[in-house]
Structures are given as structure tokens and as C-alpha cells.
Motif scaffolding. Sequence first.
Motif, PDB file in Angstrom:
ATOM      1  N   GLU A   1       0.531  -4.111   4.608  1.00 14.93           N
ATOM      2  CA  GLU A   1      -0.637  -4.743   3.985  1.00 14.93           C
ATOM      3  C   GLU A   1      -1.922  -4.003   4.355  1.00 14.93           C
ATOM      4  O   GLU A   1      -2.144  -3.625   5.512  1.00 14.93           O
ATOM      5  N   GLY A   2      -2.766  -3.775   3.346  1.00 15.24           N
ATOM      6  CA  GLY A   2      -4.078  -3.183   3.560  1.00 15.24           C
ATOM      7  C   GLY A   2      -4.080  -1.687   3.786  1.00 15.24           C
ATOM      8  O   GLY A   2      -5.112  -1.118   4.133  1.00 15.24           O
ATOM      9  N   THR A   3      -2.937  -1.011   3.560  1.00 14.25           N
ATOM     10  CA  THR A   3      -2.894   0.440   3.771  1.00 14.25           C
ATOM     11  C   THR A   3      -2.865   1.175   2.441  1.00 14.25           C
ATOM     12  O   THR A   3      -2.501   0.624   1.404  1.00 14.25           O
ATOM     13  N   SER A   4      -3.251   2.434   2.487  1.00 17.40           N
ATOM     14  CA  SER A   4      -3.279   3.291   1.308  1.00 17.40           C
ATOM     15  C   SER A   4      -2.739   4.661   1.713  1.00 17.40           C
ATOM     16  O   SER A   4      -3.097   5.180   2.780  1.00 17.40           O
ATOM     17  N   HIS A   5      -1.882   5.243   0.847  1.00 25.05           N
ATOM     18  CA  HIS A   5      -1.184   6.482   1.194  1.00 25.05           C
ATOM     19  C   HIS A   5      -1.144   7.412  -0.003  1.00 25.05           C
ATOM     20  O   HIS A   5      -0.849   6.976  -1.121  1.00 25.05           O
ATOM     21  N   VAL A   6      -1.387   8.702   0.234  1.00 27.77           N
ATOM     22  CA  VAL A   6      -1.262   9.716  -0.808  1.00 27.77           C
ATOM     23  C   VAL A   6       0.062  10.438  -0.592  1.00 27.77           C
ATOM     24  O   VAL A   6       0.353  10.910   0.515  1.00 27.77           O
ATOM     25  N   PHE A   7       0.871  10.486  -1.658  1.00 28.84           N
ATOM     26  CA  PHE A   7       2.148  11.183  -1.633  1.00 28.84           C
ATOM     27  C   PHE A   7       2.203  12.142  -2.820  1.00 28.84           C
ATOM     28  O   PHE A   7       1.616  11.879  -3.870  1.00 28.84           O
ATOM     29  N   HIS A   8       2.930  13.234  -2.641  1.00 27.83           N
ATOM     30  CA  HIS A   8       3.096  14.193  -3.728  1.00 27.83           C
ATOM     31  C   HIS A   8       4.449  14.871  -3.546  1.00 27.83           C
ATOM     32  O   HIS A   8       4.555  15.895  -2.868  1.00 27.83           O
ATOM     33  N   TYR A   9       5.469  14.294  -4.124  1.00 29.19           N
ATOM     34  CA  TYR A   9       6.823  14.826  -3.989  1.00 29.19           C
ATOM     35  C   TYR A   9       7.016  15.958  -4.991  1.00 29.19           C
ATOM     36  O   TYR A   9       7.487  15.758  -6.098  1.00 29.19           O
ATOM     37  N   LYS A  10       6.640  17.166  -4.583  1.00 36.07           N
ATOM     38  CA  LYS A  10       6.679  18.342  -5.451  1.00 36.07           C
ATOM     39  C   LYS A  10       8.099  18.801  -5.745  1.00 36.07           C
ATOM     40  O   LYS A  10       8.333  19.477  -6.739  1.00 36.07           O
ATOM     41  N   HIS A  11       9.034  18.466  -4.870  1.00 34.40           N
ATOM     42  CA  HIS A  11      10.401  18.974  -4.978  1.00 34.40           C
ATOM     43  C   HIS A  11      11.432  17.868  -5.198  1.00 34.40           C
ATOM     44  O   HIS A  11      12.626  18.127  -5.155  1.00 34.40           O
ATOM     45  N   HIS A  12      10.950  16.636  -5.391  1.00 38.44           N
ATOM     46  CA  HIS A  12      11.840  15.495  -5.576  1.00 38.44           C
ATOM     47  C   HIS A  12      11.319  14.617  -6.712  1.00 38.44           C
ATOM     48  O   HIS A  12      10.112  14.502  -6.903  1.00 38.44           O
ATOM     49  N   PHE A  13      12.236  14.022  -7.436  1.00 35.10           N
ATOM     50  CA  PHE A  13      11.894  12.946  -8.356  1.00 35.10           C
ATOM     51  C   PHE A  13      12.142  11.644  -7.602  1.00 35.10           C
ATOM     52  O   PHE A  13      13.065  11.556  -6.780  1.00 35.10           O
ATOM     53  N   GLU A  14      11.317  10.639  -7.883  1.00 36.68           N
ATOM     54  CA  GLU A  14      11.486   9.352  -7.216  1.00 36.68           C
ATOM     55  C   GLU A  14      11.311   8.243  -8.235  1.00 36.68           C
ATOM     56  O   GLU A  14      10.431   8.303  -9.091  1.00 36.68           O
ATOM     57  N   SER A  15      12.153   7.216  -8.133  1.00 38.07           N
ATOM     58  CA  SER A  15      11.942   5.982  -8.875  1.00 38.07           C
ATOM     59  C   SER A  15      11.844   4.859  -7.856  1.00 38.07           C
ATOM     60  O   SER A  15      12.521   4.877  -6.820  1.00 38.07           O
ATOM     61  N   VAL A  16      10.966   3.884  -8.152  1.00 32.29           N
ATOM     62  CA  VAL A  16      10.654   2.823  -7.195  1.00 32.29           C
ATOM     63  C   VAL A  16      10.615   1.493  -7.930  1.00 32.29           C
ATOM     64  O   VAL A  16       9.995   1.385  -8.990  1.00 32.29           O
ATOM     65  N   TYR A  17      11.249   0.474  -7.339  1.00 32.75           N
ATOM     66  CA  TYR A  17      11.246  -0.878  -7.884  1.00 32.75           C
ATOM     67  C   TYR A  17      10.655  -1.803  -6.827  1.00 32.75           C
ATOM     68  O   TYR A  17      11.091  -1.798  -5.673  1.00 32.75           O
ATOM     69  N   CYS A  18       9.647  -2.574  -7.215  1.00 33.63           N
ATOM     70  CA  CYS A  18       8.990  -3.493  -6.284  1.00 33.63           C
ATOM     71  C   CYS A  18       9.793  -4.786  -6.177  1.00 33.63           C
ATOM     72  O   CYS A  18       9.973  -5.496  -7.156  1.00 33.63           O
ATOM     73  N   ILE A  19      10.246  -5.069  -4.956  1.00 32.10           N
ATOM     74  CA  ILE A  19      10.993  -6.291  -4.673  1.00 32.10           C
ATOM     75  C   ILE A  19      10.031  -7.433  -4.338  1.00 32.10           C
ATOM     76  O   ILE A  19      10.190  -8.548  -4.811  1.00 32.10           O
ATOM     77  N   SER A  20       9.026  -7.126  -3.506  1.00 33.96           N
ATOM     78  CA  SER A  20       8.053  -8.156  -3.129  1.00 33.96           C
ATOM     79  C   SER A  20       6.729  -7.501  -2.769  1.00 33.96           C
ATOM     80  O   SER A  20       6.671  -6.310  -2.470  1.00 33.96           O
ATOM     81  N   GLY A  21       5.653  -8.307  -2.796  1.00 29.11           N
ATOM     82  CA  GLY A  21       4.316  -7.832  -2.455  1.00 29.11           C
ATOM     83  C   GLY A  21       3.548  -7.369  -3.675  1.00 29.11           C
ATOM     84  O   GLY A  21       4.072  -7.334  -4.791  1.00 29.11           O
ATOM     85  N   GLU A  22       2.276  -7.040  -3.434  1.00 24.90           N
ATOM     86  CA  GLU A  22       1.404  -6.590  -4.522  1.00 24.90           C
ATOM     87  C   GLU A  22       0.540  -5.435  -4.063  1.00 24.90           C
ATOM     88  O   GLU A  22       0.165  -5.343  -2.892  1.00 24.90           O
ATOM     89  N   GLY A  23       0.224  -4.586  -5.020  1.00 20.97           N
ATOM     90  CA  GLY A  23      -0.643  -3.450  -4.742  1.00 20.97           C
ATOM     91  C   GLY A  23      -0.874  -2.666  -6.012  1.00 20.97           C
ATOM     92  O   GLY A  23      -0.798  -3.202  -7.119  1.00 20.97           O
ATOM     93  N   SER A  24      -1.122  -1.363  -5.839  1.00 16.93           N
ATOM     94  CA  SER A  24      -1.380  -0.511  -6.997  1.00 16.93           C
ATOM     95  C   SER A  24      -0.910   0.905  -6.704  1.00 16.93           C
ATOM     96  O   SER A  24      -0.756   1.304  -5.555  1.00 16.93           O
ATOM     97  N   ILE A  25      -0.694   1.637  -7.802  1.00 19.60           N
ATOM     98  CA  ILE A  25      -0.415   3.057  -7.720  1.00 19.60           C
ATOM     99  C   ILE A  25      -1.413   3.753  -8.630  1.00 19.60           C
ATOM    100  O   ILE A  25      -1.626   3.336  -9.774  1.00 19.60           O
ATOM    101  N   GLU A  26      -2.059   4.777  -8.096  1.00 20.58           N
ATOM    102  CA  GLU A  26      -3.038   5.554  -8.856  1.00 20.58           C
ATOM    103  C   GLU A  26      -2.478   6.939  -9.124  1.00 20.58           C
ATOM    104  O   GLU A  26      -2.012   7.618  -8.204  1.00 20.58           O
ATOM    105  N   GLU A  27      -2.500   7.354 -10.388  1.00 20.17           N
ATOM    106  CA  GLU A  27      -2.148   8.720 -10.765  1.00 20.17           C
ATOM    107  C   GLU A  27      -3.355   9.592 -10.416  1.00 20.17           C
ATOM    108  O   GLU A  27      -4.398   9.484 -11.069  1.00 20.17           O
ATOM    109  N   LEU A  28      -3.242  10.413  -9.392  1.00 22.62           N
ATOM    110  CA  LEU A  28      -4.413  11.138  -8.910  1.00 22.62           C
ATOM    111  C   LEU A  28      -4.889  12.223  -9.869  1.00 22.62           C
ATOM    112  O   LEU A  28      -6.057  12.592  -9.838  1.00 22.62           O
TER     113      LEU A  28
END
Length: 130
Positions: A44-71
Motif C-alpha cells: 500500500e502507498g508504494t510506486s514502482h517503475v518496471f521495464h521488462y525489456k526481455h520478458h513478456f508479462e501478464s498480470v491479473y489483479c486478485i485484490s487491492g486497488e491502484g493504477s498502472i501508467e504507460e510511461l
Amino acid sequence: MIVRDLESARLGDRLVNSNGWDSTRLLLAGDEMGFSFHITRIHEGTSHVFHYKHHFESVYCISGEGSIEELDTGVVHQIRPGVMYALNLNDKHRLTAKSEMVMACCFNPPVTGNEVHREDGSYAPAPEDA
């Protein structure tokens, strides 16, 4: 058949802790499934920048709320239970948790379990891709 218990996996070396998040790697490259599968908690309350240049990732939210920004574009998407996103273009992104988010994640190629995020938010390429 592979059967693993999340809580048991969190007690061993399959739990990776970082600053503001942790990830339990239930399937890894060594399991030879062609992908890896993780349950990740974004604190809760954290923000993280990720850039998986060599991997594809799919993510499904089970619980909680937030946002994802396309940088690259500045577009922000709301994340809540039932929302899935896929980083099909190796998208650089910022993930922000309004409340603790529990996410089910798949990586292709699979991670080995030894990866650490580099300064730019990426993992190094898998050895066979290097």
C-alpha cells in the motif's frame, strides 16, 4: 504434476522481497513449463517503475486497488480485482498501489528465480537469449 502451496512457498527461497513489494515464484524456468507464475504483493502507498525489456508479462489483479501508467504515453489505467493487463510490447510502466494489491503474474520467457531488477527496472535477458 506440480503442486505447490502458496503459504509454504513463502517460507522458503521462492519468496523474493524487495522495497515495497514481494513475489512468490510458484513456477520457475526449472519447472520447464515455458512460463513462470508468481503471486506478487505490491505494498500500500508504494510506486514502482518496471521495464521488462526481455520478458513478456501478464498480470491479473486478485485484490487491492491502484493504477498502472504507460510511461511512453502517460496513459493511466485503474487496477482493481478482476482487471488484467499484459505487457505485450515490453512496456515501461509505473505501478502504484492505493491499497495492497495481490497480483497473479506470468512471465515469458520464464524467470529462473535468481533475477534482480536492474537500475532501469528490467531483468537481464535469460541466458539462452544473451
